[in-house]
Design a protein around this motif. Structure first.
Motif, mmCIF file in Angstrom:
data_model
loop_
_atom_site.group_PDB
_atom_site.id
_atom_site.type_symbol
_atom_site.label_atom_id
_atom_site.label_comp_id
_atom_site.label_asym_id
_atom_site.label_seq_id
_atom_site.Cartn_x
_atom_site.Cartn_y
_atom_site.Cartn_z
ATOM 1 N N CYS A 134 0.866 -1.327 0.072
ATOM 2 C CA CYS A 134 -0.065 0.009 -0.026
ATOM 3 C C CYS A 134 0.916 1.245 0.079
ATOM 4 O O CYS A 134 1.843 1.268 0.779
ATOM 5 C CB CYS A 134 -0.995 -0.226 1.082
ATOM 6 S SG CYS A 134 -2.038 1.321 1.185
ATOM 7 N N ALA B 158 -5.050 0.951 0.405
ATOM 8 C CA ALA B 158 -5.642 -0.428 0.522
ATOM 9 C C ALA B 158 -7.170 -0.569 1.312
ATOM 10 O O ALA B 158 -7.899 -1.635 0.822
ATOM 11 C CB ALA B 158 -4.541 -1.441 1.264
ATOM 12 N N CYS B 159 -7.282 0.255 2.233
ATOM 13 C CA CYS B 159 -8.461 0.413 2.900
ATOM 14 C C CYS B 159 -9.603 0.767 2.100
ATOM 15 O O CYS B 159 -10.702 0.698 2.637
ATOM 16 C CB CYS B 159 -8.390 0.988 4.180
ATOM 17 S SG CYS B 159 -7.856 2.671 4.075
ATOM 18 N N GLN C 215 -10.542 -2.810 -1.357
ATOM 19 C CA GLN C 215 -11.281 -4.123 -1.026
ATOM 20 C C GLN C 215 -11.668 -4.989 -1.851
ATOM 21 O O GLN C 215 -11.677 -6.158 -1.873
ATOM 22 C CB GLN C 215 -11.888 -3.724 0.250
ATOM 23 C CG GLN C 215 -11.237 -2.901 1.371
ATOM 24 C CD GLN C 215 -12.451 -2.654 2.683
ATOM 25 O OE1 GLN C 215 -13.043 -3.618 2.948
ATOM 26 N NE2 GLN C 215 -12.180 -1.832 3.551
ATOM 27 N N MET D 251 -9.221 -6.916 -3.936
ATOM 28 C CA MET D 251 -8.876 -8.105 -3.278
ATOM 29 C C MET D 251 -9.722 -9.133 -3.109
ATOM 30 O O MET D 251 -9.416 -10.245 -3.582
ATOM 31 C CB MET D 251 -8.464 -7.753 -1.814
ATOM 32 C CG MET D 251 -7.276 -6.610 -1.627
ATOM 33 S SD MET D 251 -6.998 -6.346 -0.070
ATOM 34 C CE MET D 251 -6.053 -4.629 -0.210
ATOM 35 N N VAL E 159 -1.057 -7.956 3.296
ATOM 36 C CA VAL E 159 -1.115 -6.616 3.014
ATOM 37 C C VAL E 159 -0.204 -6.036 3.819
ATOM 38 O O VAL E 159 -0.155 -6.139 5.271
ATOM 39 C CB VAL E 159 -2.863 -5.940 3.465
ATOM 40 C CG1 VAL E 159 -2.525 -4.599 2.994
ATOM 41 C CG2 VAL E 159 -3.700 -6.809 2.522
ATOM 42 N N HIS F 201 -6.306 -1.765 10.708
ATOM 43 C CA HIS F 201 -6.957 -2.369 9.938
ATOM 44 C C HIS F 201 -6.841 -3.704 9.865
ATOM 45 O O HIS F 201 -7.208 -4.346 8.797
ATOM 46 C CB HIS F 201 -6.484 -1.785 8.461
ATOM 47 C CG HIS F 201 -7.122 -0.501 8.209
ATOM 48 N ND1 HIS F 201 -8.367 -0.298 8.399
ATOM 49 C CD2 HIS F 201 -6.537 0.743 7.657
ATOM 50 C CE1 HIS F 201 -8.868 0.878 8.075
ATOM 51 N NE2 HIS F 201 -7.710 1.392 7.706
ATOM 52 N N THR G 39 -10.124 -4.952 9.090
ATOM 53 C CA THR G 39 -10.802 -4.569 8.002
ATOM 54 C C THR G 39 -10.420 -5.822 6.786
ATOM 55 O O THR G 39 -11.335 -6.287 6.258
ATOM 56 C CB THR G 39 -10.154 -3.338 7.427
ATOM 57 O OG1 THR G 39 -10.110 -2.347 8.504
ATOM 58 C CG2 THR G 39 -10.640 -2.734 6.204
ATOM 59 N N PHE G 40 -9.099 -6.205 6.903
ATOM 60 C CA PHE G 40 -8.574 -7.084 5.960
ATOM 61 C C PHE G 40 -9.114 -8.451 6.018
ATOM 62 O O PHE G 40 -9.186 -9.535 5.232
ATOM 63 C CB PHE G 40 -7.253 -6.951 5.557
ATOM 64 C CG PHE G 40 -6.922 -5.502 5.003
ATOM 65 C CD1 PHE G 40 -7.561 -5.090 3.880
ATOM 66 C CD2 PHE G 40 -6.024 -4.652 5.736
ATOM 67 C CE1 PHE G 40 -7.044 -3.703 3.575
ATOM 68 C CE2 PHE G 40 -5.690 -3.121 5.523
ATOM 69 C CZ PHE G 40 -6.303 -3.027 4.149
ATOM 70 N N VAL H 248 -12.373 -8.651 4.512
ATOM 71 C CA VAL H 248 -12.127 -8.910 3.057
ATOM 72 C C VAL H 248 -12.034 -10.381 2.813
ATOM 73 O O VAL H 248 -12.897 -10.941 2.020
ATOM 74 C CB VAL H 248 -11.018 -8.258 2.509
ATOM 75 C CG1 VAL H 248 -10.598 -8.373 1.173
ATOM 76 C CG2 VAL H 248 -11.224 -6.639 2.521
ATOM 77 N N TYR I 155 -4.974 -14.571 6.762
ATOM 78 C CA TYR I 155 -4.723 -13.326 6.412
ATOM 79 C C TYR I 155 -3.452 -12.801 7.001
ATOM 80 O O TYR I 155 -3.566 -12.869 8.616
ATOM 81 C CB TYR I 155 -5.618 -12.259 6.471
ATOM 82 C CG TYR I 155 -5.346 -10.769 6.378
ATOM 83 C CD1 TYR I 155 -4.870 -10.341 5.162
ATOM 84 C CD2 TYR I 155 -5.520 -10.063 7.515
ATOM 85 C CE1 TYR I 155 -4.174 -8.764 5.103
ATOM 86 C CE2 TYR I 155 -4.668 -8.763 7.609
ATOM 87 C CZ TYR I 155 -4.434 -8.362 6.447
ATOM 88 O OH TYR I 155 -3.836 -7.017 6.319
ATOM 89 N N GLN J 206 -0.991 -9.277 8.022
ATOM 90 C CA GLN J 206 -0.828 -7.887 7.937
ATOM 91 C C GLN J 206 0.561 -7.463 8.202
ATOM 92 O O GLN J 206 1.103 -7.867 9.266
ATOM 93 C CB GLN J 206 -1.636 -7.059 8.856
ATOM 94 C CG GLN J 206 -1.450 -5.508 8.598
ATOM 95 C CD GLN J 206 -2.748 -4.726 8.549
ATOM 96 O OE1 GLN J 206 -3.783 -5.296 8.695
ATOM 97 N NE2 GLN J 206 -2.810 -3.353 8.661
#
Ligand SMILES: Cc1cc2nc3c(=O)[nH]c(=O)nc-3n(C[C@H](O)[C@H](O)[C@H](O)COP(=O)(O)OP(=O)(O)OC[C@H]3O[C@@H](n4cnc5c(N)ncnc54)[C@H](O)[C@@H]3O)c2cc1C
Ligand code: SF4
Ligand code: SF4
Ligand code: SF4
Ligand code: SF4
Lengths: 350, 646
Positions: B10, B44-45, B50, B53, B67, B75, B78-79, B82, B93, B95
């Motif tokens: 990002c 990315a957010c 999103q 992705m 990410v 976040h 958040t992901f 996703v 996932y 981060q």
């Protein structure tokens, strides 16, 4: 070490102070006071001493005499503790403390007592006049002697000892070691302050008030001189005669303005008049007016048929000389000048 | 092992890309084994990113995602969302933080920052490769709460919870509710009476069928975890069952031969073994103080409702979902000789004065003498020096209460003089008006510092207080006083047993500790256990009730959904490798590890509802038998390898 004396705090309220115990010691009053200095800072310290009732500290302080009551402190006090009025009340209280007879305190705290004193003087005067069969010439003859002796007597018996007491409390008891020379050097301060009240100029931006004051002091002292030593009422000298008229006019015009502003309460210092303040200005006014009328009646040859005019004047004179001068507000004038004098001596001693 | 990893780097506007060369990072990781695609995003957010992705995961069949962006604090969820929406397990996932930990930290060195970003992303990819799908556990919860302590705080918590539909067990140790507030008479800043406040709260409690009040009760056992606690509550016999007329009660009290100091009046009066409810204490029914009762039976002879011999202790078993501790405070008890306390007989405490005012109607009399001058010494037991064991905090309530008491005595009795020896008056908020009132009425305030505290001494048959008064330029000022009142602060109630049972951490000041004074002000690190009122810190009534209602709302929000999902990042034991050395159990701060029999062999087992996933246990295991899901040894090892590879 000092003991808190709640009774003294109560006592001060009888001299006119109020609400000063609301003080939370922020010091605003001291910082806005134009007369307060680093070495002689007030009025917060005086407020504090009064809240705690520290009699010795208050009695030995000259600070109340350094204040001219511009009222800045009271206007700015966030607690509405009226520090200016406290300073005024402390002056009244100090006057009572200096007075060895104790009468000052009684008169301040009770106006009916003052009125009683006035009545007694009137009675004595009437009694005396009756013995002289209301013979105006003879009354005026003795009246003049009365003036001279009362001035001498009040000064030597009452005022001089009181000033010595003031010196004892504020200089001797505080162990201020001032060289004799300081007493000479400071005399110029005494004279200047007594006659010009120069210091009040720093306090008030109102130059007019200072000027009125100055004129009044000069007018009053010269009228005193003119009547007592130049014998105005019996003089044939035209210059002296006119001088007397001018002086008496000055007095009643200026005092009329003073009475007026006390009624209107247009300045901080006028807002909380005590009976002693009223007596002072009204009697001074009456002195001017009655002296003027008496001399006018003499010049118009009316005095023989209007002897009441002189009797009234003599009554005012007697009440003034025997009560207001030795025990009332008149002394402030004297003590303030000496306050300044002693403060100078203290400064020189350092 | 994951084989199709998507990596997104990002720009964060320019927050990252101004210092980190994004293209270089992409080039460096593009050829890593198992990396399927590498893309960059402006934000990315952002919704569009999103969506992209999600599309990638679905159409390319990604089996893990990395990410590289900001802090996971911001976040992570958040992901994870996703991933979940696209059908990928959120725990696949990873981060990577290349903003707070990289671009921002190394804005003076872009080349170095880029180098570091590459390393970090590689480590993230390594972790993603080893990641496993995890599912969080859902547990059903019970919407019932035990509120411990029924002072104003506890009663308010109970009402708040009941009105939101939660079942409440209100457990009060003493035989009466009301706590300290019932003791104070007029209270600041509103001048209402403490006993009226407690009466109002008690009446409301009586109206709610979903509040069960137990007095003379204490929590003795607790098992389970958030959502499902099993507790045992011991109910002490009241020794009074039935009814008796006020007259009979009075007679019984007279007849009881036992005498002891009355704690409600802080020792100003005596009481018997029969506890009678005072104004503001409820229920208005007497109780027998078992510890003192000598079973003489005198009371029972007057009325059979008195049952001194009764021993039927009751143990209740309850199933609840959470706790609120509202256990309150004690007034600080000065040491003997502290400002003459315990040595000079007219030195008392503010709580005692408050009671004295209640006991004296027309004249304020102490030990037979009329009181005219009162000297208050502030901050006793608060704001003490730095020595170990001293109370450094300000007790908050006391400046207000002492000035308020000054106003109260002056209004109630004529000619009282108040002298306040303080260290700077802290009548914050509306209480400032009370300070103003006290000054106006002529109370005198003297101020001292910790270096020269007031001296209390007895001379010429009188008690004197003297102090170097800051407000009088440090002059020593003295006064005699008929009563010297020590304005004592607050200390937490002695509550070791409860603290141990609920495992609530204590602060350095020994009050119960919340997670974060500002952000999580009523939650403790123990899930499902809230704290409120003065158990937590010195507070006045208003602040007590504020925090109590906050605690009620907080615990209700946890339980009201009926189920709770637990983070799947939990420790798990491989029984084959475990030799039960007990080291992990010792290391676990949450008592989550127990010893169990596994086919004849003693091994460790993790109680999943207690485990917080803190990871304290894994490094201490000598045989590597314990591992933490989401942070497995394999994942952490792979990350270290990636970072070490230069
Ligand atoms: C002298 C004084 C004057 C005050 N004046 C004022 C004022 O004017 N205005 C104002 O706003 N505040 C005032 N306060 C503060 C006020 O008293 C408190 O804010 C209030 O009492 C706190 O309530 P609470 O419920 O947190 O604690 P408490 O009143 O202490 O109640 C706690 C309850 O929990 C019970 N308990 C304790 N441990 C357990 C246990 N293990 N199990 C079961 N039950 C337990 C206790 O028995 C008690 O009933 C004053 C305080 C003092 C000391
Ligand atoms: S300004 Fe008022 S409150 Fe402040 S110190 Fe002076 S008298 Fe006190
Ligand atoms: S009245 Fe004026 S001179 Fe007097 S203390 Fe106040 S500010 Fe100073
Ligand atoms: S509230 Fe006032 S008396 Fe109480 S500890 Fe704080 S400063 Fe001291
Ligand atoms: S991860 Fe932490 S809470 Fe869980 S068992 Fe290990 S030490 Fe205990």
């Amino acid at each position: 070490m000092a003991l808190i004396q709640p009774d003294l705090t109560k006592e001060l309220k009888k001299y006119g102070a109020f609400d000063f115990n609301a003080c939370y010691n922020c010091g605003t009053c001291t910082s806005v006071c134009t007369l307060s200095t680093e070495d002689n800072s007030f009025p917060r310290e005086m407020v504090r001493y009064s809240v705690l009732g520290l009699e010795d500290d208050l009695k030995s302080s000259l600070k109340p005499w350094l204040c001219y009551y511009c009222g800045q402190c009271t206007e700015n006090c966030p607690q509405e503790a009226s520090p200016g009025e406290l300073m005024m009340s402390l002056r009244r209280w100090l006057t009572a403390k200096y007075d060895w007879t104790g009468l000052s305190g009684l008169f301040y705290k009770s106006w009916p007592l003052t009125v009683l004193g006035f009545i007694l003087i009137l009675a004595a005067e009437l009694g005396f006049a009756a013995r002289l069969h209301f013979h105006i010439d003879r009354i005026m003859y003795y009246g003049h002697y009365f003036e001279m002796f009362s001035i001498l007597g009040v000064f030597t018996i009452i005022l001089l000892p009181n000033i010595i007491r003031m010196w004892y409390f504020t200089i001797l008891k505080r162990k201020i070691k001032a060289p004799i020379k300081a007493y000479y050097t400071a005399i110029s301060d005494l004279v200047v302050h007594m006659f010009t009240q120069k210091r009040s100029l720093d306090c008030d931006d109102n130059q007019f008030r200072w000027f009125e004051h100055f004129i009044l002091v000069i007018g009053y002292l010269s009228l005193l001189f003119t009547t007592v030593f130049l014998n105005w009422f019996e003089t044939h000298n035209l210059f002296i005669n006119i001088l007397g008229y001018v002086e008496s006019i000055v007095i009643f015009v200026v005092t009329f303005d003073f009475v007026n502003s006390r009624i209107k309460k247009n300045k901080e210092m006028n807002k909380f008049s005590q009976p002693s303040d009223w007596f002072f200005v009204i009697w001074l006014f009456l002195m001017g007016v009655t002296a003027f009328v008496v001399r006018l009646f003499i010049d118009l040859n009316l005095i023989e048929t209007n002897s009441w005019a002189y009797l009234f004047h003599l009554m005012i004179l007697g009440q003034w000389a025997l009560i207001i001068v030795p025990f009332g507000k008149w002394t402030h004038f004297l003590y303030r000048s000496f306050g300044m004098y002693f403060a100078k001596i203290e400064e020189l001693a350092k | 092992m994951k084989k199709k990893i998507g990596v997104y780097v990002c720009h964060c506007g320019g927050n990252i890309s101004d210092y980190v060369d994004i293209e270089k990072v992409k080039d460096a990781v593009r050829d890593e084994a198992d990396v399927f695609l590498v893309k960059n995003t402006l934000f990315a957010c952002a919704d569009s990113s999103q969506k992209m992705m999600e599309e990638d995961i679905k159409t390319q069949g990604l089996d893990a995602m990395v990410v590289a962006s900001c802090s996971p604090k911001l976040h992570l969820n958040t992901f994870r969302g996703v991933a979940q929406r696209a059908g990928l397990n959120p725990y696949n996932y990873v981060q990577v933080n290349i903003r707070e930990q990289d671009s921002w930290a190394h804005s003076d060195n872009p080349a170095g920052a880029t180098e570091k970003a590459i390393q970090l992303v590689k480590a993230g990819i390594a972790r993603a490769k080893e990641s496993e799908a995890l599912t969080s556990m859902k547990i059903a919860t019970t919407n019932a709460v035990a509120v411990i302590g029924a002072g104003v705080g506890g009663m308010r918590t109970a009402l708040g919870l009941a009105d939101m539909g939660t079942e409440v067990y209100l457990i009060e140790k003493s035989f009466f509710v009301g706590g300290r507030t019932a003791q104070w008479g007029s209270v600041a800043p509103t001048n209402d009476r403490g006993d009226v406040l407690t009466a109002g709260l008690f009446n409301e409690i009586q109206k709610r069928s979903n509040i069960k009040l137990f007095t003379g009760a204490e929590l003795i056992e607790k098992t389970g975890s958030v959502g499902n606690f099993d507790i045992k509550v011991k109910i002490h016999p009241r020794g009074f069952d039935g009814t008796a007329t006020a007259d009979d009660i009075q007679k019984a009290v007279k007849a009881c031969p036992v005498s002891t100091t009355d704690e409600f009046n802080f020792g100003l009066t005596q009481r018997t073994a029969i506890l009678t409810p005072q104004k503001g204490q409820y229920p208005q029914q007497p109780a027998i103080d078992k510890a003192l009762c000598n079973q003489c039976g005198a009371c029972q002879k007057i009325n059979s409702a008195f049952q001194p011999a009764s021993t039927n202790e009751e143990i209740l078993t309850l199933h609840i979902g959470g706790f609120v501790a509202n256990t309150g405070f004690d007034p600080y008890e000065p040491a003997k000789g502290e400002y003459g306390y315990g040595e000079i007989d007219n030195v008392i405490t503010l709580p005692q004065l408050k009671r004295l005012i209640e006991l004296n109607d027309n004249e304020l009399v102490f030990k037979g003498k009329k009181v005219k001058k009162i000297a208050y010494i502030y901050c006793v037991g608060s704001r003490q020096d730095d020595d170990e064991g001293k109370n450094k905090y300000c007790s908050r309530y006391c400046c207000t209460s002492a000035t308020h008491t000054g106003v109260t005595v002056k209004n109630k009795y004529k000619d009282i003089l108040n002298y306040h020896f303080n260290r700077g008056i802290r009548t914050y908020g509306k209480a400032e008006l009370i300070y103003g009132q006290a000054s106006q009425q002529g109370d005198v305030f003297l101020q001292f510092t910790l270096d020269s505290i007031p001296q209390v001494e007895r001379k010429h048959n009188k008690t004197y207080v003297k102090v170097k008064d800051i407000l009088t330029a440090g002059k020593t000022i003295e006064t005699d006083a008929d009563l010297v009142v020590l304005v004592t602060g607050m200390v937490p109630r002695e509550n070791v047993k409860l603290g141990h049972l609920l495992k609530i951490p204590e602060g350095r000041d020994h009050f119960f500790n919340e997670i974060h004074m500002k952000l999580k002000p009523v939650e403790t690190v123990i899930d499902g256990v809230m704290i409120a009122g003065t158990s937590q810190a010195p507070k006045n009534i208003l602040e007590t009730l504020n925090s109590s209602m906050a605690a009620a709302a907080k615990v209700n929000s946890v339980l009201t959904k009926g189920e709770l999902s637990l983070e799947p990042t939990l420790a798990k034991v491989n029984p084959g490798a475990c030799t039960w050395c007990g080291k992990c159990a010792e290391a676990c701060p949450f008592d989550a590890i127990v010893q169990v029999d596994n086919e004849g062999k003693m091994v460790a087992k993790v109680n999943e509802s207690n485990c917080k996933g803190c990871g304290m246990c894994t490094p201490v295991c000598p045989t590597d038998a314990i591992d933490l899901d989401g942070f497995t040894n394999a994942q952490i090892g792979a990350m270290i390898d990636a970072l070490a590879e230069l």
